[in-house]
Each structure stands twice: as structure tokens, then as C-alpha cells.
Design a protein around this motif. Sequence first.
Motif, short mmCIF file in Angstrom:
data_model
loop_
_atom_site.label_atom_id
_atom_site.label_comp_id
_atom_site.label_asym_id
_atom_site.label_seq_id
_atom_site.Cartn_x
_atom_site.Cartn_y
_atom_site.Cartn_z
N SER A 105 0.74 -0.95 0.05
CA SER A 105 0.15 0.00 -0.33
C SER A 105 0.95 1.39 -0.09
O SER A 105 0.42 2.51 -0.27
N PHE A 133 -7.21 0.09 -7.17
CA PHE A 133 -6.27 0.40 -6.63
C PHE A 133 -6.23 -0.55 -4.98
O PHE A 133 -5.37 -1.17 -4.94
N LEU A 137 -4.64 -4.25 -5.07
CA LEU A 137 -3.69 -5.27 -4.04
C LEU A 137 -4.27 -6.19 -3.66
O LEU A 137 -3.63 -6.77 -3.23
#
Length: 250
Positions: A105, A133, A137
Motif C-alpha cells: 500500500s 487500487f 492490492l
Amino acid sequence: MVLRGLTHYVRQPSNIAWQLGFPLVSVLLFGYVFGSAMSVPGGGDYREFLMPGMFGMTMAMGFMNTAYVVVYDSSRGVTDRFRSMPMSPSAVVTGRGVGDLIGASLDLVVLGLTALAIGWRSSGGVLDTLTAFGLLLLLRFALIWIGVLLGLLVPNEEAAGSLFAVAFPFAMISSAFVAPSLMPDWLGTIAMWNPVSATVTASRELFGNPAAVGDTWIEQHALLMSVVWPVVLTAIFLPLAVRRYQRLSR
């Protein structure tokens, strides 16, 4: 275990610089050195096409660093010490995974700021941007368990260093830098079915960046596959990593 991993990040910031060095140099090379010669099928700015690919490549290559850290602990007897302690075998593996995800992150934050500095923007809404995003991840989360398993399998740090030969083509033979339609047919097919391509294509669509999506099933359903691939990889490699660690104590 998570706190231990984060403490290493704080006390050894050079590791973060090393992890981000290659992606940042790649941004300069592909965005400025080669960017003027690159084209995006269907039109669009190449740098906007590039940055989601850079995000995906950084997430994809992270499992190599995970494997190296696991081998480092094992070769110095740290893993043996954990095995002698009254703790769940899964705690070592999952603690490493969660710690690496937090580190990933931070990597994305730095890369995102770099992207903004060179003019990249997300034209999607706030929810779509956060979802993109999140998918990046999610890919990293799935690949962490491959890194843990490889780290428990390779015999020493030298062998772990050679994993770069596996990580590099895995990240590069994808849609990260070039649309699969511009590759030879056989190589383009491999790139299309690469889990990295699904995540990168889905994130481009969510960011509102040029996606250069073809008419194949896998490309048309990139958003679906960006979830399916990580779930499948996690379901396979997380149990294998825990089982491998448990066998070390026998």
C-alpha cells in the motif's frame, strides 16, 4: 508478526527504496525515453496507458521480495525460533502476508504521487479510483502466498535472488506496457491470460485511462477476472504455504 515486519520497514528504509527503484526508473524509461515511439490501439496518451501498467507491474513483482525475506529468516535461524514458540504455524505465514500488503500500500502511494507529478490523472469517480487500487492490492495479496511458498522451498538467499528471472517475464508478458493485440499471436494470447493483464486492464477502465481492450472473452471480462484470478491463486497457494511451513517442524 505483522508488527515485526513493519518494524523492519522502519529500521531498514533502504529496502523500500530498492523495491521502488525499478518501477520509478521504468516510468522514466517508458514514459519519456520510449514513450514517444509507443502507440495505444484506439488512440490515447501513452503515459495514461502506462501508469496503471506500472502499478500492476509493481504489485506483480513484489512476491520476489517476499520470497527473499522468508529465505533470509530461514537461513539465519529465525524460522526455527518461531517453530519452537507456542504459536500457530499459520501466524508466521499470514503475518508476513499482512505486513507485505501494508508495505505494498505504501508502494502504491509513492507510485501514485509520482504518476500525478508526471501528469497522470484518474478521470474515473472516487469510488472507481479506490476500486482500481483495491484490485491492485488484491493481486498483490494473492501473489504474496506464492512468494512465501517459494521462500520456504528455495534453499538459500542466492537461489532466492534468481527468482527475478521468474518475476520479470511474469510482469512483462502482460498488458502492462503494450497491448496484447500488438504482440505476435501466440505471445499475445499468453499476455491476455496473464492475471496481471486482467488487473491492469480493469484498473485502466476504472481510472478512465486508455485501455486498448480487444474483442476476446478474457479482455472483455477483465473486471471479473481481476477478482477471479486472485481468489483462485489465494485458494491454491495460501494452504500450500501454511502446509509447507508445518512440514518444516517435522
